[in-house]
Design an enzyme around this catalytic site. Structure first.
Site, short mmCIF file in Angstrom:
data_model
loop_
_atom_site.label_atom_id
_atom_site.label_comp_id
_atom_site.label_asym_id
_atom_site.label_seq_id
_atom_site.Cartn_x
_atom_site.Cartn_y
_atom_site.Cartn_z
N GLY A 307 70.69 25.93 58.66
CA GLY A 307 71.36 27.50 58.16
C GLY A 307 72.69 27.87 58.67
CE1 TYR A 308 73.35 31.20 63.28
CE2 TYR A 308 71.46 29.88 63.24
CZ TYR A 308 72.14 30.81 63.48
OH TYR A 308 71.49 32.16 63.93
CG HIS A 309 75.80 22.19 57.90
ND1 HIS A 309 76.70 21.39 58.57
CD2 HIS A 309 75.97 21.88 56.80
CE1 HIS A 309 77.36 20.80 57.63
NE2 HIS A 309 76.66 20.85 56.49
#
Ligand code: CA
Length: 670
Positions: A307-309
């Protein structure tokens, strides 16, 4: 709702609307001490505020003549300033302002309406796992209805203002603009950036506001309720945000990107500020710096949570898009966009066949097809037929050119049988320490087949406010990997072999999981049907060595066969998984506590078990040979034997596989 927060629906062009959703649930374990000293201001005093603002604006800006002619009459100057901004055509934004020909049907979602209508009553939505909460007639911005700090932090992102803006744009009902203006002034007045308001001024929230407030500006500027007083307070707060963001820089973290994005959006949207060039130069410098520091050569962002990617792709990309629209793209070398393109390949390479994620670290599986809209946008942006294939679920474009992908620096590997929805796919993680969003899970894997994730990762459950349960979900032993005495492992990964072939994919990774015990895991994907996993623990450690497995939750209980050391899921519909570790003296199959979380603050029980043996210090190796076979209907019968000529040679591993009476030999020599 999963901890994925809808940002503004950004209009990159008038025609193309892309839904940008980004995971923004960031742990804060750091305290800032370098809050800049700022003059405390008397809000509500338009004269003084306007004088302050005018001192921050470049007087020579074209079109600003009448503003500065009236500088001794601040109220008049503020009125002229509002006219200036409403007539200004020199600055473009990803979100265009209202125009008569704009279609605004369906601009706001049903959820936006609910959030906006609640916000009118000061019932504010924050972290989406929690119900919205009434924060007082006279708003208490330090309201804390739950013990989770994410609530108070996210309150200060004011996502509900974004909903109010979308609903206002669609309905043009002034009550939303009027109330938003009142709340903005109230927030600015009650939340100076000082010691007692740290919860409102973490740098991540300041960065998020810097970005999203420019969009609020685009939405509300033309409203009759947008007064000179709002303009002056808004602009002064923008200035304060940008100056503050100049003093904070969380390098090598997604935070650093949100900080830079906020600064860039303020600087580009308001070039009238004397310091705008300084801000944007610094923001561009940071983004160019961070794309090199944060993205591995294999394309994955260093925190190793999907998700952060994806969030990072958006943060890198949006500033570039805004810079392009305002003739500033030469601040980014061509390699910047190339790296973003490589980042965009990651969800395709590591995604499960239905489009959900293997939820390693602080990640969520999400819903099937969740990346389709992104891939549609990226397919256009990068002219990629494989992206188009993902976006359209195979209806257009062309299949990605492989079924096996290695991201060796991040330690993420994917093997699949094909690109259809029912494909069998295993994604394994054995990577470096990605920081707070990463878990000590090296060697773990997620198996998906026939549209079902048969061994979902436990997930992360919660960030703050429940340390015990956060720790539970992070443990090595609740992952599909090897432990010594059930303790958490360290990150010390090595890739030993990656050999994808038509009938057999072989992956061999090793992690120095404990000081005196290394875990080598060899995965053989046989005939694109099932997996044989050989776990070897080398070293002079003594104690309980276990390999752990966790299955999907469901009302049908898993079936244990303690005589044959097998466990299988028992879903009456669709696909199941068979796990069987080959017999050896002293090996014990044991049920364990299993839990899985697919949504923030929500968890459920699921089957979990381990195979264990006691290792003595003088044992050179502890070894497990395990078949993991997804199946529909009848489980395949597979037996495996190690047939190494020289058992002391660690570089080789040869196996004899007997499947339904047929024998084959596979193996490697490193
Ligand atoms: Ca996990």
């Amino acid at each position: 709702m999963i901890p994925e927060v809808a940002f503004f629906n950004v209009l990159f062009t008038r025609k193309v609307r892309i839904l940008i959703t980004s995971v923004l649930f960031c742990i804060s374990t750091y305290a800032y001490t370098n809050t800049p000293s700022q003059e405390r201001k008397e809000y509500g005093n338009l004269e003084k505020e306007t004088m302050l603002l005018l001192s921050r604006i470049e007087p020579g800006v074209a079109g600003m003549g009448k503003v500065f002619q009236n500088k001794n009459y601040p109220e008049k100057a503020a009125e002229e300033l509002l006219i200036y901004f409403r007539e200004r055509k020199t600055v473009r934004h990803l979100v265009e302002r209202f125009s008569a020909e704009d279609s605004t049907r369906n601009y706001a979602t049903k959820n936006d309406f609910s959030i906006a209508n609640n916000a009118l009553k000061h019932i504010f939505a924050s972290q989406s796992a929690y119900p919205p909460s009434f924060c007082g007639d006279d708003i208490d911005w330090d309201s804390r209805p739950v013990p989770d700090n994410e609530w108070i932090w996210q309150l200060h992102r004011m996502y509900f203002w974004n909903s109010m803006a979308r609903v206002y744009r669609q309905t043009r009902d002034e009550k939303y603009a009027r109330e938003w203006g009142i709340q903005l002034l109230d927030w600015i007045k009650k939340n100076p950036n000082d010691e007692s308001h740290k919860y409102a001024w973490r740098s991540i929230e300041a960065g998020i506001r810097g970005y999203s407030w420019t969009i609020l500006f685009q939405h509300f500027l033309d409203s009759p309720s947008f007064t000179p007083e709002i303009l002056v307070a808004f602009l002064n707060s923008f200035y304060d945000h940008a100056e503050y963001l100049m003093t904070v820089y969380r390098s090598k973290s997604n935070w650093g990107l949100m900080e830079a994005e906020g600064m860039a959006f303020i600087a580009i949207t308001f070039p009238e500020f004397k310091d705008a060039v300084k801000w944007r130069t610094e923001a561009f410098r940071r983004l160019n710096n961070e794309i090199n520091l944060q993205v591995y050569p294999d394309g994955h962002q260093r925190e190793l949570a999907i998700g952060y990617h994806i969030g990072c792709i958006n943060w890198f990309l949006r500033t570039l898009e805004l810079a392009k629209m305002n003739q500033l793209e030469n601040m980014f070398p061509p390699s910047y966009l190339k790296t973003i393109e490589l980042m965009c390949e990651v969800p395709m390479k590591l995604g499960l066949p239905d489009g959900t994620n293997a939820q390693f670290g602080d990640a969520w599986a999400g819903r099937p097809g969740q990346h389709n809209n992104r891939y549609l946008e990226w397919a256009k942006m990068f002219s990629r037929n494989d992206f188009l294939y993902i976006a359209t679920e195979g209806k257009q474009g062309s299949k990605p050119d492989s079924t096996a992908f290695a991201l060796p620096q991040s330690g993420l590997y994917s093997m699949r049988s094909g690109w259809d929805k029912n494909a069998t796919c295993l994604v394994l993680k054995c990577g470096p320490n990605g920081g707070g969003h990463c878990q000590p899970d090296n060697g773990t894997f997620t198996l998906h087949a026939g549209g079902r994730t048969l061994t979902p990762d436990a997930g992360s459950y919660i960030y703050s406010g429940d340390a015990e349960n956060r720790a539970w979900f992070r443990q090595t032993k609740v992952h599909q990997t090897l432990t010594l005495n059930g303790e958490n492992s360290q990150y010390a990964p090595k890739l030993l072999l990656w050999k994808p072939e038509e009938k057999l994919d072989v992956l061999v990774v090793e992690n120095q999981s404990y000081e005196n015990l290394a875990h080598r895991r060899s995965v053989f994907f046989i005939d694109k049907k099932y997996f044989v996993i050989v776990d070897q623990a080398f070293g002079d450690a003594a104690g309980d060595v276990n390999i752990h497995f966790q299955l999907a939750p469901g009302k049908e209980e898993a079936i244990y066969d303690h005589v044959n050391n097998s466990v299988h899921s028992n879903f009456s519909e669709g696909w199941n998984v068979w796990v069987e570790s080959m017999p050896q003296p002293g090996m014990e199959l044991k049920e364990e506590l299993g839990q899985v979380s697919f949504e923030y603050t929500k968890k459920e029980p699921r089957p979990a078990f381990s195979y264990g043996i006691k290792k003595k210090q003088e044992d050179a190796e502890a070894r497990f040979v395990t078949v993991v076979a997804p199946y529909l209907g009848k489980a395949p019968r597979v037996q495996v034997k190690v047939i190494n000529g020289n058992l002391l040679n660690r570089n080789e591993l040869y196996l004899e596989i007997i499947e339904n009476g047929e024998t084959k030999k596979i193996g490697y020599n490193l």
